[in-house]
Design an enzyme around this catalytic site. Structure first.
Site, PDB file in Angstrom:
ATOM      1  N   CYS A   3     -10.569   9.635   8.180  1.00  0.00           N
ATOM      2  CA  CYS A   3     -11.162   8.223   7.790  1.00  0.00           C
ATOM      3  C   CYS A   3     -12.565   8.725   6.793  1.00  0.00           C
ATOM      4  O   CYS A   3     -13.391   8.366   6.231  1.00  0.00           O
ATOM      5  CB  CYS A   3     -11.173   7.309   7.957  1.00  0.00           C
ATOM      6  SG  CYS A   3      -9.421   6.874   8.774  1.00  0.00           S
TER       7      CYS A   3
HETATM    8  C1  BEZ Z   1      -8.496   9.839  11.531  1.00  0.00           C
HETATM    9  O1  BEZ Z   1      -8.872   9.318  10.533  1.00  0.00           O
HETATM   10  O2  BEZ Z   1      -8.877  10.771  11.960  1.00  0.00           O
HETATM   11  C2  BEZ Z   1      -6.857   8.833  12.200  1.00  0.00           C
HETATM   12  C3  BEZ Z   1      -7.389   7.820  12.436  1.00  0.00           C
HETATM   13  C4  BEZ Z   1      -6.378   7.426  13.146  1.00  0.00           C
HETATM   14  C5  BEZ Z   1      -5.559   8.175  13.600  1.00  0.00           C
HETATM   15  C6  BEZ Z   1      -5.590   9.229  13.143  1.00  0.00           C
HETATM   16  C7  BEZ Z   1      -6.402  10.126  12.658  1.00  0.00           C
END
Ligand code: BEZ
Length: 211
Positions: free
Chosen positions: A45
């Site tokens: 994210c």
């Molecule tokens: C991420 O943004 O890295 C992420 C968020 C939730 C689950 C897995 C990865």
């Protein structure tokens, strides 16, 4: 029922990192992109939000407002934004909706309980100036989206909206486009002064009209 292409994008009012936003008012007369993030302070994210911030001039060129959402509360977003800015060498320049009660996430079907019942998936809704949904994408939390593809799709959608054309597989801005079957050859001659090639009666290509 899940939101479908052609549906009016549901309006809502929500708290964001840039104050209270009413979605339809925020979009104004232009295009919009609403995209969800599973969770704050997560690596994928963080890279996505940084990427969108850097691409903001490209969205502006396309008269398109972007707005992100995650179910985390506003204080969490406010703590995370400096991290995004720092690690991605940018400045977040669009609102991030806080949705701790999942009002907007549920409205848009962004929580897929068999994937996770606490986080949203990575949804994208492209909304046209008529406030109707023009495109949806759904990615899992583990896969960061390709925002160059989202710009490419916007180019295609905007060409379709302005001219009676479609775009072929893997098309990118500047390449030939397809005249939709609903346009007769006679109308195509008038509409596309650069001319067109009929590879088959149903497969007619013309140079991109706005180039
Ligand atoms: C991420 O943004 O890295 C992420 C968020 C939730 C689950 C897995 C990865």
């Amino acid at each position: 029922m899940a939101l479908q292409l052609g549906d009016v994008a549901p309006d809502f009012t929500a708290e964001t990192t840039e104050g209270t936003v009413s979605f339809h008012d925020y979009l104004g007369d232009g295009w919009g992109i609403l995209f969800s993030h599973p969770k704050d302070f997560t690596p994928v994210c963080t890279t996505e939000l940084g990427t969108v911030a850097k691409l903001k001039p490209e969205f502006d060129k396309r008269n398109t407002k972007v707005i992100a959402i995650s179910v985390d509360p506003i204080d969490s977003h406010r703590g995370w934004v400096p991290d995004i800015n720092d690690t991605q060498s940018t400045t977040v320049n669009f609102p991030i909706i806080a949705d701790p009660d999942r009002k907007v996430s549920d409205l848009y079907g962004m929580i897929h309980p068999n994937a996770s019942d606490t986080m949203t998936v990575r949804s994208v809704f492209v909304v046209g100036p008529d406030k109707k949904i023009k495109l949806t994408l759904t990615y899992p939390a583990s896969t960061g989206r390709n925002f160059d593809e989202i710009l490419r799709v916007l180019d295609s959608l905007q060409l379709t909206a302005q001219y009676s054309v479609a775009t072929p597989a893997n098309w990118v801005d500047g390449q030939d486009v397809i005249i939709v079957p609903a346009v007769s050859d006679a109308d195509a001659e008038a509409k596309f002064p650069k001319g067109f090639t009929a590879i088959r009666p149903y497969l007619r290509v013309t140079p991109q009209p706005n180039r």
